[in-house]
Every structure is written in structure tokens, then in C-alpha cells.
Design a protein around this motif. Structure first.
Motif, mmCIF file in Angstrom:
data_model
loop_
_atom_site.group_PDB
_atom_site.id
_atom_site.type_symbol
_atom_site.label_atom_id
_atom_site.label_comp_id
_atom_site.label_asym_id
_atom_site.label_seq_id
_atom_site.Cartn_x
_atom_site.Cartn_y
_atom_site.Cartn_z
ATOM 1 N N ALA A 182 59.914 49.158 -10.885
ATOM 2 C CA ALA A 182 58.672 48.829 -11.596
ATOM 3 C C ALA A 182 58.066 50.030 -12.297
ATOM 4 N N ASP A 183 58.396 51.252 -11.842
ATOM 5 C CA ASP A 183 57.776 52.455 -12.399
ATOM 6 C C ASP A 183 58.613 53.112 -13.488
ATOM 7 N N GLY A 250 62.125 37.172 -12.559
ATOM 8 C CA GLY A 250 60.861 36.521 -12.890
ATOM 9 C C GLY A 250 59.673 37.327 -12.444
ATOM 10 N N GLY A 251 58.595 36.624 -12.117
ATOM 11 C CA GLY A 251 57.345 37.285 -11.762
ATOM 12 C C GLY A 251 57.455 38.176 -10.542
ATOM 13 N N THR A 252 58.232 37.779 -9.550
ATOM 14 C CA THR A 252 58.380 38.609 -8.353
ATOM 15 C C THR A 252 59.092 39.921 -8.642
ATOM 16 N N ASP A 253 59.790 39.974 -9.773
ATOM 17 C CA ASP A 253 60.465 41.216 -10.187
ATOM 18 C C ASP A 253 59.614 41.996 -11.183
ATOM 19 N N GLY A 254 58.390 41.523 -11.426
ATOM 20 C CA GLY A 254 57.492 42.213 -12.346
ATOM 21 C C GLY A 254 57.744 41.924 -13.812
ATOM 22 N N LEU A 255 58.453 40.820 -14.097
ATOM 23 C CA LEU A 255 58.759 40.499 -15.487
ATOM 24 C C LEU A 255 57.947 39.296 -15.951
ATOM 25 N N PRO A 256 57.452 39.332 -17.188
ATOM 26 C CA PRO A 256 56.608 38.243 -17.704
ATOM 27 C C PRO A 256 57.444 37.023 -18.082
ATOM 28 N N PRO A 257 56.829 35.834 -18.117
ATOM 29 C CA PRO A 257 57.559 34.636 -18.546
ATOM 30 C C PRO A 257 57.947 34.719 -20.018
ATOM 31 N N LEU A 258 59.001 34.021 -20.364
ATOM 32 C CA LEU A 258 59.492 34.003 -21.737
ATOM 33 C C LEU A 258 59.187 32.656 -22.386
#
Length: 294
Positions: A182-183, A250-258
Motif C-alpha cells: 500500500a505504501d 479489490g477494496g481489501t487490497d486498497g484498489l478502487p472499483p473500476l
């Protein structure tokens, strides 16, 4: 002494066999051939009885040709091409002209495998030229008059008046064991700038302020998939293209929806009058059959 009668093959049964072998199921072939499943099954059985050999078997991939079926498949396609061409020439009702068709590479296998062989078999006098490119590049070629019709996604360059075909389902994809930090900037494998999925991914990341960098850029979907499977980078792929060695992020991996895109059929404005009937015929075939949801 009279000669023994020769077995005569039913051309319509051959057509049905070719379609079943290509689509893999009797149901799909029956729909395309505008027949019932039972009628199609009887055609195949009569063809096998006439040739005294098994032509199709059920497998994990559906109905697949046997060794005899593979031999017949190639010869049947050639026979049907010659037959249809002869009928078109003798009746004068065959289409002619030139059709320049463009499609995204991500969907080329489906389109080429399902439709283009049928089109060339039905219209042997038509010169078909098919190309793959990103949707943005296809739109530019259509507007320049280099293409007669295209299947393209409606991002990032939207054309008015397209015929809707299907809705896409883009997802973030990574190797199954890849850990997403995430960093650190997100390592991406992307198509060039005119790719809709690149546009969607960058738009989503910038909206949430997530840093990223392009580790790998390629026009080939297969190369991008290899970059994902190797753990080199994350990419945006159609959900149906995920392999067992990949996982959806997805969200749990810190990625926004597409966001999704819509695939549309567009006709060019610079098609000659002589070629237009053939272009329209291909467009009608595409519209009729490309209605899946990814």
C-alpha cells in the motif's frame, strides 16, 4: 454390371457439423442454424451413419471432433466454400466488394473463431480485411475511412450512434501470490494510451490519489497476461480472462472499483456503394451473435 451406389453427403448436415465443431455445443449450433437441438443431432447421426465413423465426442470443452471429424472438418469447409461460391456466381446473388473490419485484440479470438469463417464461407466473393487495435485507434481509423466497420469499447473515445453489443467487466488482476504494498506506487502492465482499460484504471487510481507507474506497456493482451502471471505487474483485464494463476484484487487490497465499458458496433461513413451490402451483412451477423455479457 451396374456400379454400386456411392454415399451422398447432405450439405446441410455438413454445415451443421462444421458449426457444432466450431461452437462446441449442440444448443449454440442449433440457435445459429435456426433448428432444434434434436433436428441438429439427427443430422449429425445421419452424417456419421453415412460415413460409418464417429465424428464428434463430448469432452470437458464440449463437443469436439474425433480424428475422423478433424479430417472431415477441413474438407467440409473447403467443399462448402466451393459450393457457396458456385451458387453465388451462377445466380448472381452473391455479395462482393471489400470489407475492412476492426476489433479489439482482447475479443478477437471469440469474433474470429465464431463469426468471420462463417461470413467468408457465405460470401466468398467479398474481400475481408480484419485488423486488431485498441478501441481508440480503431475509432481513429474508422473516422479516417481506413475501416468499414468496427467493434470498439466506448472509452476513451466515444462515437455517437453505435449499436450496443455487450457490457464489459474489467477487474484488477495480479498473480495469485503477489502481495500488494500500500505504501509503494502500484506496478502496472498496460496497453498504450488509446486503450479503454488503461483509461479506466488510471482514472480510478487518480480519483483516490493512488500512485502508480507503468512497469510494462504492450499492444498484446497475451504479453500483459504473461506479465501478470509472472508477478511482474498488476493489470486491468476482462474478468473472463483471469486464469487459475491470477486473482482479482479489490477494496481489501486498497484498489478502487473500476467502471465498465460498453462494446458497440460502428459503421464507417466512407464505404463505397458497391461494398455497402457486404459491410451491412457482416454488421448484421455481428449484431445477431455478439450479445454475450462478459
Amino acid at each position: 454390371m451396374a456400379e454400386p451406389p456411392l454415399n451422398t453427403l447432405d450439405l446441410e448436415a455438413l454445415r451443421s457439423f462444421v458449426v457444432v465443431a466450431r461452437l462446441g455445443t449442440l444448443a449454440a449450433a442449433a440457435q445459429q442454424r435456426h433448428r432444434t437441438v434434436s433436428a441438429l443431432s439427427m443430422q449429425i447421426k445421419r452424417l456419421e451413419a453415412s460415413l460409418d465413423t464417429r465424428l464428434l465426442v463430448r469432452s470437458a470443452r464440449g463437443m469436439t471432433p474425433t480424428m475422423s471429424g478433424e479430417v472431415l472438418l477441413g474438407e467440409a469447409r473447403e467443399l462448402l466454400r466451393q459450393h457457396d461460391g458456385m451458387v453465388a456466381r451462377m445466380t448472381g446473388r452473391g455479395l462482393s466488394g471489400r470489407v475492412r473490419f476492426g476489433m479489439p485484440e482482447d475479443y478477437a479470438t471469440r469474433i474470429v473463431g465464431r463469426l468471420l469463417p462463417d461470413f467468408t464461407a457465405r460470401h466468398p466473393e467479398v474481400v475481408l480485411e480484419a485488423v486488431t487495435a485498441t478501441s481508440g485507434d480503431l475509432v481513429k481509423q474508422l473516422e479516417k475511412g481506413d475501416l468499414s466497420l468496427i467493434v470498439a469499447l466506448d472509452r476513451p473515445h466515444s462515437l455517437a450512434g453505435g449499436t450496443p453489443l455487450w457490457q464489459t467487466m474489467p477487474v484488477w488482476a495480479s498473480a495469485r501470490e503477489l502481495a500488494v504494498a500500500a505504501d509503494k506506487p502500484l506496478p502496472l502492465a498496460l496497453h498504450p494510451l488509446n486503450c479503454p482499460y488503461r483509461h479506466l484504471g488510471v482514472e480510478a487510481l487518480e480519483a483516490v490519489g493512488r500512485a502508480w507507474h507503468a512497469v510494462f506497456t504492450s499492444t498484446s493482451i497475451h504479453v500483459l497476461e504473461a506479465a501478470v502471471e509472472s508477478g511482474l505487474a498488476i493489470s486491468i483485464l476482462e474478468r473472463s480472462r483471469l486464469t487459475p494463476t491470477m486473482r482479482e484484487l479489490g477494496g481489501t487490497d486498497g484498489l478502487p472499483p473500476l467502471s465498465s465499458c460498453q462494446a458497440q458496433l460502428h459503421y464507417g461513413r466512407h464505404v463505397s456503394a458497391a461494398s455497402w451490402p457486404a459491410v451491412e451483412a457482416l454488421g448484421e451477423m455481428l449484431t445477431q451473435h455478439l450479445t454475450w455479457r462478459s
